[in-house]
Motif scaffolding. Structure first.
Motif, short mmCIF file in Angstrom:
data_model
loop_
_atom_site.label_atom_id
_atom_site.label_comp_id
_atom_site.label_asym_id
_atom_site.label_seq_id
_atom_site.Cartn_x
_atom_site.Cartn_y
_atom_site.Cartn_z
N ALA A 82 0.75 -7.37 -11.73
CA ALA A 82 0.68 -6.93 -10.34
C ALA A 82 -0.07 -7.88 -9.39
CB ALA A 82 0.09 -5.52 -10.28
N GLN A 83 -1.29 -7.46 -8.96
CA GLN A 83 -2.04 -8.25 -7.96
C GLN A 83 -2.31 -9.66 -8.47
OE1 GLN A 83 -1.22 -5.17 -6.43
NE2 GLN A 83 -2.40 -6.39 -4.99
N SER A 112 -0.32 -2.86 -5.18
CA SER A 112 -1.10 -2.10 -4.20
C SER A 112 -0.51 -2.35 -2.82
CB SER A 112 -2.54 -2.59 -4.19
OG SER A 112 -3.13 -2.38 -5.45
N ALA A 113 -0.80 -1.47 -1.81
CA ALA A 113 -1.58 -0.26 -1.84
C ALA A 113 -0.65 0.95 -1.89
CB ALA A 113 -2.45 -0.17 -0.57
N PRO A 114 -1.07 2.16 -2.24
CA PRO A 114 -2.41 2.41 -2.74
C PRO A 114 -2.63 1.75 -4.10
CG PRO A 114 -1.04 4.35 -3.01
CD PRO A 114 -0.24 3.36 -2.24
N ILE A 355 7.91 5.09 -10.51
CA ILE A 355 7.12 4.09 -9.79
C ILE A 355 5.65 4.51 -9.80
CG2 ILE A 355 8.96 3.03 -8.44
CD1 ILE A 355 8.20 4.74 -6.07
N GLY A 356 4.78 3.50 -9.85
CA GLY A 356 3.34 3.75 -9.87
C GLY A 356 2.90 4.60 -11.06
#
Lengths: 387, 182
Positions: A82-83, A112-114, A355-356
């Motif tokens: 991810a990030q 992100s975000a959230p 998702i998430g």
């Protein structure tokens, strides 16, 4: 064949990287990739793996170190999520454009975000056009085997491109499951030493990553695209050779009960296994449903996919990310584009799921198929969203 | 397929408990998976872990909502939430507690099969620590018959090295002291 060992998928993957006798590991720890890097640092610290472990200060630096080490001819590995991938994205494109072999373990996690540390495919979709070879894995054994395959393909002089292994964060990375290990002899027989066509060396000076004037940029892009799309035979041969060693045969696209299925579920990654249970349930109810599992996302096996999808009336794509403001979610868009000029083409529906880190059960998959088949429009739907 | 849910607090080893059971099953030729409730880890906070054991390869990768077995490593968790939520009919609840089975059933309004062991006391006496994961494995084996005590010894040795012997002792003591009430 070796005995199956109950082991966490991340640890098994790190062991595989160790067996490949990697020269350089440069990575920054980030959930849910952490255990891979942690275990590699242990292998290096204990002396079991003779490698440079570079504990960089950021993912941007991690990918930069990887480019440097690959350019001098070192077998190179990194892992992120991810990030972390977002931060290294600038150099991700450079690694592939410079045709630098390396392997990345991408522990797929929502962007992100959230802030979310949980699984979906939004991170990998961010770099889907970066020119890397990109594979998805359904279970732990596939992840483990993919490490050997990826180094072999990446470093093949006919390919010379980085490979990204997509591993669903938590859903795969943190699961203990039975994995059959390779031994050193198998790795030696399967993975030749890394011998790049050209490398940086003070005795034979050359430039890499030079300036690209308008007169040359387009040609370079075309050359990169040709290199990526021409890598398929090497990828397939790598899987064929592996089948001889392990008895496990992988393909670019696989199917489950898809022969004569009117409706095909289309999925990538660990959701495929759960979807097979949904297929069984629907078959029991007399419904003509099958599953298409895509392992090789880049380069996309277009011919195989066209043949498979053309036979169905409906295709329900389980997209694991959303492309905000776009015509559709990434995988659905691509399948629609692929089929547009076909004389016989299915209706292609889009269900955005999981998702998430939202859990997806076999019943959810059944519901999504039913929803898709009864929909009046062809818009994308985020399954299970409240309010 | 047998599905299990482990309740503990961060640091007590609920995740390890699930892993050891899965590893023992795999060692004996079965198929198994074990996984934590995915998320950040904090010492002392309630933790859930899961395991599945089957004779066939396990394709199901979603969470476990209707377990056959619920294992509670910490008695204080009973005061926060009812761990029997979703427990399948005919399933079993396995609890670390110094109380008797009937009073626990009454407290939880639970009518099914229960197994109780004072794992906290055993762990303190044998290991010198209130970490109840290996002790509760003994209670699990006794009350479910899922595997032999013997098949856990190898995974224990791999996991704990020098302190495996004491953990095996704790498991065996719990196996002997677990009280099962239908």
């Amino acid at each position: 064949m070796g005995k199956k060992v109950g082991i966490e998928v991340s640890i098994a993957a790190a062991e595989a990287v160790g067996l490949c006798d990697v020269d350089v590991v440069a990575a920054y720890p980030i959930t849910p990739q952490t255990h891979v890097v942690e275990h590699l640092s242990e292998l290096v610290a204990s002396g079991d793996l003779d490698a440079e472990f570079v504990p960089v200060e950021s993912e941007h630096s991690a990918m930069s170190v990887c480019c440097g080490s690959s350019a001098v001819g070192a077998r190179t590995f990194t892992a992120t999520a991810a990030q972390g991938l977002a931060l290294m994205a600038e150099i991700v494109y450079i690694a592939s454009s410079m045709r630098l072999p390396m392997v990345m373990f991408l522990s797929n996690r929502a962007l992100s975000a959230p802030l979310s540390i949980w699984n979906d495919h939004s991170d990998t979709m961010m770099v889907r056009d970066s020119g890397w070879i990109q594979v998805f894995c359904e279970n732990g054994q596939e992840v483990y085997d993919a490490i050997f395959h990826s180094f072999r393909v990446s470093e093949d002089p006919k390919v010379s491109l980085p490979v990204m292994i997509n591993v669903d964060g938590f859903n795969l990375t943190h699961v203990i499951e039975p994995i059959e290990f390779w031994d050193k002899e198998m790795v030696k027989a399967y993975l030749p030493p890394f011998r790049p066509l050209s490398k940086l060396h003070p005795d034979k000076v050359l430039s890499m990553g030079a300036f690209g004037m308008p007169e040359i940029y387009a040609e370079q892009k075309q050359a990169h695209d040709v290199a990526l799309t021409s890598s398929t035979p090497v990828i397939l041969q790598g899987w064929d050779e592996m089948a001889k060693l392990t008895g496990r045969k992988y393909s670019a696209v696989e199917t489950y009960r898809a022969e004569d299925a009117e409706t095909l579920i289309f999925a990538m990654g660990s959701i495929c296994e759960t979807s097979t249970i949904a297929v069984d349930k629907m078959r029991e109810q007399g419904k003509s449903v099958g599953l298409v599992k895509l392992r090789l996302w880049r380069p996309l096996p277009m011919g195989d996919l066209r043949k498979l999808l053309a036979k169905a009336k409906d295709v329900v794509v389980l997209d694991r990310s959303i492309a905000l403001g776009a015509a559709n979610a990434p995988v659905t868009s691509e399948m629609r584009a692929l089929m547009y000029h076909e004389p016989q083409r299915p209706k292609i529906h889009c269900m955005i799921a999981g998702i998430g880190g939202r859990d997806v059960t076999p019943d959810d998959v059944v519901k999504m198929v039913n929803m898709a088949l009864s929909e009046k429009d062809y818009e994308y739907h985020i399954y299970g969203v409240r309010g | 397929m047998i599905e299990m849910r482990f309740h503990g607090r961060g640091g007590q080893g609920a995740v390890t408990c699930a892993e050891l059971v899965a590893q023992a099953a795999i060692d004996t030729g079965k198929y198994a998976t074990a996984f934590p409730s995915f998320g950040p880890e904090r010492r002392g906070a309630p933790v859930v872990a899961f395991a599945r054991v089957d004779d066939n390869p396990i394709k199901l990768r979603s969470k476990i909502y209707n377990p056959d077995v619920v294992i509670v490593l910490d008695p204080s968790l009973l005061e926060i939430a009812n761990p029997t939520v979703g427990l399948r009919e005919g399933g079993i609840l396995i609890i670390n507690s110094s109380h008797d089975p009937e009073s626990i059933k009454k407290q939880l309004g639970y009518k099914g099969k229960i197994a109780v062991v004072d794992a906290g006391r055993i762990a303190k006496e044998v290991l010198g620590l209130p970490i109840t994961n290996t002790t509760m494995v003994g209670a699990l084996v006794k009350s479910t018959g899922l595997m032999e005590v013997e098949s856990l010894k190898e995974p224990f040795k791999r996991r704990f090295g020098k302190i495996a012997a004491r953990n095996i002792q704790a498991m065996e003591r719990a196996f002997g002291e677990t009280l099962v009430v239908a």
